[in-house]
Design an enzyme around this catalytic site. Structure first.
Site, PDB file in Angstrom:
ATOM      1  N   THR A  27      13.538 -37.051 -23.199  1.00 44.22           N
ATOM      2  CA  THR A  27      13.794 -38.463 -23.576  1.00 44.22           C
ATOM      3  C   THR A  27      12.887 -38.797 -24.906  1.00 44.22           C
ATOM      4  O   THR A  27      12.268 -37.810 -25.441  1.00 44.22           O
ATOM      5  CB  THR A  27      13.001 -39.319 -22.360  1.00 44.22           C
ATOM      6  OG1 THR A  27      11.648 -39.253 -22.619  1.00 44.22           O
ATOM      7  CG2 THR A  27      13.510 -39.201 -21.187  1.00 44.22           C
ATOM      8  N   ALA A  60       8.304 -36.300 -22.736  1.00 42.23           N
ATOM      9  CA  ALA A  60       7.641 -37.447 -23.183  1.00 42.23           C
ATOM     10  C   ALA A  60       7.256 -37.683 -24.345  1.00 42.23           C
ATOM     11  O   ALA A  60       6.393 -37.024 -24.652  1.00 42.23           O
ATOM     12  CB  ALA A  60       6.792 -38.317 -21.959  1.00 42.23           C
ATOM     13  N   VAL A  86       4.589 -33.191 -23.138  1.00 39.49           N
ATOM     14  CA  VAL A  86       4.196 -33.967 -24.161  1.00 39.49           C
ATOM     15  C   VAL A  86       5.099 -33.475 -25.525  1.00 39.49           C
ATOM     16  O   VAL A  86       4.730 -32.543 -26.147  1.00 39.49           O
ATOM     17  CB  VAL A  86       2.587 -34.170 -24.633  1.00 39.49           C
ATOM     18  CG1 VAL A  86       2.593 -34.979 -25.873  1.00 39.49           C
ATOM     19  CG2 VAL A  86       2.042 -34.627 -23.498  1.00 39.49           C
ATOM     20  N   LYS A  87       5.925 -34.486 -26.054  1.00 40.51           N
ATOM     21  CA  LYS A  87       6.814 -33.997 -26.862  1.00 40.51           C
ATOM     22  C   LYS A  87       6.393 -34.640 -28.237  1.00 40.51           C
ATOM     23  O   LYS A  87       5.768 -35.681 -28.516  1.00 40.51           O
ATOM     24  CB  LYS A  87       8.264 -34.719 -26.619  1.00 40.51           C
ATOM     25  CG  LYS A  87       9.208 -34.245 -27.380  1.00 40.51           C
ATOM     26  CD  LYS A  87      10.524 -35.040 -27.082  1.00 40.51           C
ATOM     27  CE  LYS A  87      11.737 -34.710 -27.617  1.00 40.51           C
ATOM     28  NZ  LYS A  87      13.098 -35.292 -27.043  1.00 40.51           N
ATOM     29  N   ILE A  88       6.072 -33.689 -29.208  1.00 45.45           N
ATOM     30  CA  ILE A  88       5.231 -33.718 -30.302  1.00 45.45           C
ATOM     31  C   ILE A  88       6.442 -33.429 -31.770  1.00 45.45           C
ATOM     32  O   ILE A  88       7.028 -32.259 -31.590  1.00 45.45           O
ATOM     33  CB  ILE A  88       4.193 -32.760 -30.486  1.00 45.45           C
ATOM     34  CG1 ILE A  88       3.029 -32.861 -29.270  1.00 45.45           C
ATOM     35  CG2 ILE A  88       3.228 -33.072 -31.917  1.00 45.45           C
ATOM     36  CD1 ILE A  88       2.522 -34.219 -29.330  1.00 45.45           C
TER      37      ILE A  88
END
Length: 218
Positions: A27, A60, A86-88
């Protein structure tokens, strides 16, 4: 190759899960906004719904762009559920944040990747997933699938453990090409996955079977 669905729509996620082929979800803020979800409290609650629905990893994305705030936001996201990734973004501070999370044992997805050099940096920092954007590379008249192949070759030679997650997938053909190129994961809209079912010979064959069945039962 694992199948992730790229959406924040609960109904679409449930439909993909019901097919029995769903391995995870990705997402981003744009997808959240598309569902009318805004504000940190509401966004975190929605991520929780998705994480509870899906057995696999759920990416996310942080909104922050500086290292300190990325870490703070990432820790809040990771605290939602064990399967949150965790999307970075691929930036200097993003790489620092990925390195921090790797040391803390928190899974990450390095997003907005458009070059092999960026892919090397993400792997060195310890990213769990790497998201090269196939469709967006194609948009500027480069070859998105060729980029996947290049990263696959580099990771194989160097022994990097980061999984290559082909993103910005727009067609069923992209999915097939990503699989041939050696991507570990593909993430795409539900329509692209459903498009894999379509073939005119299947439709013709099924119609013929049904026609013959009706003749036998007259």
């Amino acid at each position: 190759m694992k199948f992730f669905i790229d959406t924040a729509n609960i109904n679409q996620i449930a439909e993909a899960k019901d097919l029995g082929i769903l391995d995870g979800v990705t997402t981003n803020p744009s997808l959240m906004a598309k569902e009318g979800i805004s504000g940190e409290k509401e966004i975190l609650a929605h991520y929780k719904k998705i994480a509870d629905l899906v057995d696999g990893d759920v990416s996310a994305e942080v909104i922050a762009t500086d290292f300190k705030t990325m870490v703070e936001e990432g820790l809040r996201l990771a605290d939602i559920a064990e399967n949150i990734v965790v999307k970075i973004p691929m930036t200097k501070d993003g790489i620092k944040a990925i390195s921090f999370f790797a040391e803390e044992g928190i899974n990450t997805n390095c997003t907005l990747v458009f070059s092999a050099g960026q892919a090397i940096l993400a792997a060195k920092a310890g990213a769990t997933y790497l998201s090269p954007f196939v469709g967006r590379v194609d948009d500027i008249n480069w070859d998105g699938i060729a980029l996947i192949k290049e990263i696959v070759k580099i990771y194989s030679i160097q022994g990097y453990m980061t999984e290559i997650l082909a993103a910005s997938i727009r067609t069923p053909l992209h999915i097939v090409q990503a699989a041939k190129a050696g991507a570990d994961v593909v993430t795409c809209p539900l329509n692209s996955i459903l498009g894999l079912f379509n073939h005119p010979l299947t439709d013709i064959g099924l119609a013929k079977f049904l026609e013959d069945h009706q003749k036998l039962n007259k």
